[in-house]
Design a protein around this motif. Structure first.
Motif, mmCIF file in Angstrom:
data_model
loop_
_atom_site.group_PDB
_atom_site.id
_atom_site.type_symbol
_atom_site.label_atom_id
_atom_site.label_comp_id
_atom_site.label_asym_id
_atom_site.label_seq_id
_atom_site.Cartn_x
_atom_site.Cartn_y
_atom_site.Cartn_z
ATOM 1 N N ARG A 68 0.829 -1.218 0.000
ATOM 2 C CA ARG A 68 0.000 0.000 0.000
ATOM 3 C C ARG A 68 0.855 1.255 0.000
ATOM 4 N NH1 ARG A 68 -2.961 -2.743 3.644
ATOM 5 N NH2 ARG A 68 -2.348 -1.529 5.460
ATOM 6 N N LEU A 69 1.996 1.182 0.654
ATOM 7 C CA LEU A 69 2.873 2.346 0.724
ATOM 8 C C LEU A 69 3.761 2.458 -0.512
ATOM 9 C CD1 LEU A 69 3.886 2.074 4.478
ATOM 10 C CD2 LEU A 69 2.385 3.780 3.454
ATOM 11 N N GLY A 70 3.576 1.533 -1.445
ATOM 12 C CA GLY A 70 4.356 1.604 -2.676
ATOM 13 C C GLY A 70 5.806 1.224 -2.467
ATOM 14 N N LEU A 71 6.069 0.440 -1.456
ATOM 15 C CA LEU A 71 7.462 0.088 -1.156
ATOM 16 C C LEU A 71 7.825 -1.307 -1.643
ATOM 17 C CD1 LEU A 71 7.585 1.608 2.421
ATOM 18 C CD2 LEU A 71 8.751 2.488 0.405
ATOM 19 N N ALA A 72 6.856 -1.996 -2.230
ATOM 20 C CA ALA A 72 7.161 -3.322 -2.751
ATOM 21 C C ALA A 72 7.576 -3.194 -4.199
ATOM 22 C CB ALA A 72 5.925 -4.213 -2.637
ATOM 23 N N GLY A 73 8.785 -3.540 -4.487
ATOM 24 C CA GLY A 73 9.250 -3.470 -5.872
ATOM 25 C C GLY A 73 9.510 -2.036 -6.305
ATOM 26 N N THR A 75 8.235 0.838 -7.388
ATOM 27 C CA THR A 75 7.001 1.601 -7.585
ATOM 28 C C THR A 75 7.104 3.041 -7.110
ATOM 29 O OG1 THR A 75 6.241 0.707 -5.500
ATOM 30 C CG2 THR A 75 5.442 -0.357 -7.480
ATOM 31 N N VAL A 76 8.307 3.548 -7.071
ATOM 32 C CA VAL A 76 8.477 4.922 -6.588
ATOM 33 C C VAL A 76 7.635 5.902 -7.383
ATOM 34 C CG1 VAL A 76 10.146 6.745 -6.170
ATOM 35 C CG2 VAL A 76 10.811 4.371 -5.918
ATOM 36 N N PHE A 79 4.415 7.485 -6.275
ATOM 37 C CA PHE A 79 4.347 8.565 -5.296
ATOM 38 C C PHE A 79 4.719 9.918 -5.877
ATOM 39 C CE2 PHE A 79 3.426 6.175 -1.700
ATOM 40 C CZ PHE A 79 4.040 4.958 -1.842
ATOM 41 N N THR A 80 5.310 9.923 -7.046
ATOM 42 C CA THR A 80 5.837 11.184 -7.536
ATOM 43 C C THR A 80 4.916 11.847 -8.561
ATOM 44 O OG1 THR A 80 7.083 9.977 -9.171
ATOM 45 C CG2 THR A 80 8.235 10.548 -7.165
ATOM 46 N N ARG A 85 -2.071 6.324 -5.267
ATOM 47 C CA ARG A 85 -3.370 6.125 -4.613
ATOM 48 C C ARG A 85 -4.053 7.489 -4.481
ATOM 49 N NH1 ARG A 85 -5.319 6.123 0.996
ATOM 50 N NH2 ARG A 85 -3.518 7.296 1.613
ATOM 51 N N ARG A 87 -5.337 10.538 -3.061
ATOM 52 C CA ARG A 87 -5.024 11.047 -1.730
ATOM 53 C C ARG A 87 -6.308 11.428 -1.007
ATOM 54 N NH1 ARG A 87 -0.573 15.641 -1.338
ATOM 55 N NH2 ARG A 87 0.763 14.148 -2.354
ATOM 56 N N MET B 1 13.892 -2.472 -5.828
ATOM 57 C CA MET B 1 13.675 -1.606 -4.664
ATOM 58 C C MET B 1 14.950 -0.815 -4.350
ATOM 59 S SD MET B 1 12.537 -2.699 -0.815
ATOM 60 C CE MET B 1 10.895 -3.304 -1.062
ATOM 61 N N GLN B 5 14.086 2.849 -0.150
ATOM 62 C CA GLN B 5 12.856 2.085 0.077
ATOM 63 C C GLN B 5 13.085 0.954 1.071
ATOM 64 O OE1 GLN B 5 12.118 1.493 -4.181
ATOM 65 N NE2 GLN B 5 10.006 2.060 -3.807
#
Lengths: 239, 168
Positions: A68-73, A75-76, A79-80, A85, A87, B1, B5
């Protein structure tokens, strides 16, 4: 005894008095019932605060949260740009019951003007929308919360001058900003007639969340208080 | 990652606790955490050399929350609860259970009503579990300022609580 500060009492309660200070504090505590009472009162309040908020979240982090936080893989990018998601609106906690999709910003105003049932708005130069009739009169003369066909929500300062939020009994809400002798309407929202938002309702005019968001984007400083607003009415909304 | 991250993932439990301490409400806390991660990734290049990622993220979160609270306070006078909001039902709940719920709700209200700087100090230390030194670093103030705000906040809570008691 009052020569021991609250800072020391609280540091003692929190176990944060250093090794030099603690023995002296404890010696004093034994001989000073008033100090012991203060320590006990602060201990009690500390326990109450911790209980009042309940247990903190645990340390376990599941893969769902990471995703959900975009930290898997890789996926930066989520967020930019605009693609992340959606907001939550800043007023989400208050306004969660509102169906934002039913609201439309000024984009629709042209179409709306063509079939406007009441003379609230008129077209101005350079494709501006101007307040007309009762709306213009209310923006000039009404105070916040005053009853009438148009209700004013708040008055505030922006880079473009003095502005006020308004709502009408017909489900129209927006922002009017003073320019010269006229009120330009940079934001208008239709479909705001539904005032119940689940847990809350708006008290001082049915200002749509989309309008609130626009105010947040434009406002400089705090909204006017009653006396500043009254003074502006009397001065004819000159800067 | 990316390395950042990966580091953030390791910090998530602490970040989530701070979000909880500041925002409490589940959705607000989740949102604050999300925006903190988002902001950190957007501005990863701006982090000064030598500042730890955890401290930097705590500060980002603190600043986001202060902005959020100021925005909400601006609208406070426009919003009022519906009359039946938050009414505690009296069916099947023991009287002393209600008393506890009311009591703890009152404590939370008192905490939330503290001035911003005292409220943040109280929350970081008592709910976030941060040391005085760490809380001072997050709030970007000297430790003496932090302890003074903490003491004033907690003394005010005691005093207001006692005033409330004598009135009821």
């Amino acid at each position: 005894m009052t020569d021991i500060s609250d800072i020391d009492v609280i540091a003692y309660v929190d176990g944060c008095l250093n090794d030099q200070a603690r023995p002296a504090f404890e010696a004093r505590l034994r001989d000073d019932p008033a100090l012991a009472e203060r320590v006990e009162a602060h201990r009690w309040m500390t326990r109450q605060i911790v209980s009042a908020y309940g247990p903190p979240p645990g340390d376990a982090v599941d893969s769902g949260l990471i995703a959900r936080l975009g930290l898997a893989g890789n996926t930066v990018v989520a967020f930019t740009g605009q693609g992340g998601r959606p907001r939550r609106h800043v007023f989400a906690a208050v306004m969660s019951g509102v169906i934002a999709a039913s609201l439309a910003l000024g984009l629709f105003v042209g179409r709306w003007l063509e079939r406007a049932p009441a003379p609230w708005l008129q077209g101005g130069p350079q494709a501006q929308v101007l307040a007309d009739g009762a709306l213009a009169e209310s923006l000039s003369g009404n105070l916040t919360g005053q009853a009438g066909p148009v209700r004013i929500g708040m008055s505030f300062r922006t880079r473009q001058g003095l502005c006020r939020t308004f709502s009408t009994g017909t489900g129209l809400s927006g922002i009017g900003c003073r320019q010269g002798e006229r009120w330009v309407v940079p934001v208008v929202v239709t479909g705001a007639a539904s005032t119940s938002t689940g847990d809350y309702r708006l008290a001082a005019g049915d200002v749509a969340p989309a309008v609130m968001a626009e105010v947040d984007r434009r406002i400089i400083g705090d909204p006017f208080d009653a006396s500043a607003e009254k003074a502006s009415v009397e001065k004819g909304w000159k800067n | 990652m990316s390395d950042t991250q990966r580091e953030i993932v390791l910090l998530l439990p602490r970040l989530r606790r701070m979000a909880w301490a500041l925002a409490r409400d589940g959705a607000d806390g989740d949102d604050l955490l999300q925006r903190t991660v988002e902001r950190t990734l957007e501005r990863a290049g701006e982090r000064k050399a030598g500042i730890r990622l955890d401290l930097w993220m705590f500060r980002v979160m603190k600043n986001l929350w202060i902005d959020e609270m100021r925005t909400r306070n601006r609208w406070k006078r426009l919003v009022e609860p519906l009359p039946d909001h938050d009414v505690i039902g009296d069916e099947g709940v023991l009287a002393d259970g209600i008393a506890d719920v009311v009591e703890l709700a009152r404590i939370r209200t008192l905490v939330e009503e503290l001035p911003e700087e005292q409220r943040l100090a109280v929350k970081l230390v008592l709910l976030g579990g941060h040391s005085y030194t760490e809380a001072a670093d997050i709030l970007e103030v000297p430790e003496g300022t932090l302890t003074s705000r903490l003491a004033r906040g907690r003394a005010a809570l005691l005093q207001r609580y006692q005033v409330g008691r004598t009135r009821h």
